[in-house]
Design a protein around this motif. Structure first.
Motif, PDB file in Angstrom:
ATOM      1  N   LEU A 185       0.824  -1.211   0.000  1.00  0.00           N
ATOM      2  CA  LEU A 185       0.000   0.000   0.000  1.00  0.00           C
ATOM      3  C   LEU A 185       0.858   1.261   0.000  1.00  0.00           C
ATOM      4  N   ASP A 198      -7.272   1.988  -4.598  1.00  0.00           N
ATOM      5  CA  ASP A 198      -6.128   1.570  -3.778  1.00  0.00           C
ATOM      6  C   ASP A 198      -6.240   0.090  -3.409  1.00  0.00           C
ATOM      7  N   LEU A 202      -3.945  -3.088  -4.571  1.00  0.00           N
ATOM      8  CA  LEU A 202      -3.372  -3.999  -3.586  1.00  0.00           C
ATOM      9  C   LEU A 202      -3.615  -5.442  -4.005  1.00  0.00           C
TER      10      LEU A 202
END
Length: 438
Positions: A185, A198, A202
């Motif tokens: 991250l 995001d 990941l």
């Protein structure tokens, strides 16, 4: 005394490896595990899979030297495992009954005291062997509102609140997973303002060098952490839901071809394996598509012959056995197995296969490779028999509900009644389906 890894692991998990322990001491530890299961229903005991622990206990019951206190506690440990499994499935009743009964800690007393202490802001450790979590200042909601919250900040706050109830193995695994996720991250990501993109990035990064099943496990821990962060006010958004991968996550194993199934059947029914335990276990796998752990735990009393002479096997969680879930309880008609083999199985007193799970699995997979000329890594193993059963039933046009009943995927509310008598499921329909493929 047997020293298999599975058995020793199970004994250590329940403190049953100490012959000097009193029954009261062992009961106290079981109580800690039961309370932990109520609060942390992650589907394991100290980071260990429930079914593996049950198999280890079963092996200990068969081959370990036990004191009276250990033997009594071992029986209680079975009950704790079964109640923990029910807790994972959403039923807290069995754990509460244990804590109010044989574990001797009424909910109205000890456990309620713990809850009261926690509500008053005190940190209470529920396990005498739980790790000591550093008493670092927990990140408060007010603090979270004034500065960025990195993923490890969120994790550290979670562990301050929950880590005292976890075993060392669980803490170690969670910390390792958190560091992996935090690295991907990036330290600059503020979890207060993270986006769905995001989380998708990941997942994609995790997939680069990991199996889908491993990625799903990591994503599950991420989801647990973000959901807790929202619930406690440390962050106000959670975009970690519905990230799990379906394709390729279940298993990379293949199904056997029709010719391979015939070869395995021949070896078990008329070939050199007919009177060998490996042949009997293999025959059950071919005939039922049952999981290898389900077959490994079978007792002689699980084999049933109906009034019409037809045979079936009951896959259940009696006598200390464990199942993947409540849906796995079922009765499966037996097709294609010689009568003499079935009578021998039914005539066995207690467990049929008394070796460790690891030895059982390794020897059966070796036999399969020897019979078919396959090699390790080709995706064919004992579990492939389950894939083959599902595939073959589908090809024959068998209704999905019937296939689910055979494989243990049907509703746990179904009551089976042998060979369709009364109001239970008609096992005759299951036998007809199995006769199409076996």
């Amino acid at each position: 005394m047997s020293t298999s890894h599975a058995m020793l692991t199970a004994l250590k998990a329940f403190h049953l490896d100490n012959p000097e322990a009193t029954f009261e001491e062992l009961t106290e530890h079981l109580r800690d595990i039961a309370v932990n299961a109520l609060e942390q229903p992650q589907g394991d005991v100290y980071g260990l899979v429930l079914s593996d622990l049950a198999e280890g206990l079963a092996e200990a019951e068969h081959s370990a030297s036990l004191t009276v206190a250990q033997a009594k506690a071992l029986k209680l440990a079975y009950q704790v495992l079964r109640a923990h499994r029910d807790r994972v499935e959403g039923n807290v009743g069995p754990l509460v009954d244990l804590l109010e009964g044989p574990l001797g800690d009424p909910i109205g007393k000890g456990y309620q005291d713990q809850l009261t202490n926690r509500d008053s802001g005190l940190s209470v450790s529920l396990s005498v062997s739980a790790p000591q979590v550093p008493a670092t200042a927990s990140l408060s909601a007010c603090e979270a509102g004034s500065k960025a919250v990195a993923y490890m900040d969120l994790f550290d706050a979670y562990m301050v609140e929950r880590g005292g109830d976890m075993a060392p193995a669980t803490v170690k695994n969670l910390t390792s997973s958190a560091k992996t996720v935090a690295t991907l991250l990036g330290e600059g990501l503020d979890m207060r303002s993270h986006t769905r993109a995001d989380m998708v990035r990941l997942r994609d990064a995790l997939l680069v060098d990991r199996k889908p099943s491993t990625v799903n496990k990591l994503l599950t821990t991420v989801g647990t952490l973000t959901a807790w962060g929202v619930a406690t006010g440390l962050i106000d958004r959670d975009f970690a839901k519905k990230l799990n991968i379906a394709k390729g996550a279940e298993s990379e194993r293949q199904a056997f071809t029709a010719g391979q199934i015939k070869e395995l059947t021949r070896a078990c029914s008329t070939g050199h394996l007919r009177d060998d335990w490996k042949g009997r276990a293999l025959a059950l796998g071919v005939a039922t598509g049952a999981r290898i752990g389900e077959i490994h735990q079978l007792h002689g009393c699980d084999f049933i012959q109906g009034e019409d002479g037809q045979w079936a096997v009951s896959i259940n969680d009696d006598n200390g056995k464990t199942l993947k879930n409540s849906y796995s309880r079922r009765i499966v008609p037996l097709v294609g197995i010689p009568e003499a083999t079935l009578k021998a199985l039914a005539g066995t007193n207690g467990r049929i296969f008394k070796m460790s799970m690891s030895g059982f699995s390794a020897q059966l997979n070796t036999v399969i490779r020897d019979l078919l000329g396959t090699v390790t890594g080709e995706g064919l193993s004992f579990h492939s028999l389950r894939h083959s059963m599902a595939s073959d039933l589908k090809v024959e046009g068998v209704l999905l509900g019937v296939s689910q009943e055979i494989l243990g995927h049907s509703s746990g509310s179904i009551t089976y009644d042998l060979y369709g008598k009364g109001s239970g499921v008609d096992l005759g329909r299951l036998r007809e389906a199995l006769e199409l493929v076996r």
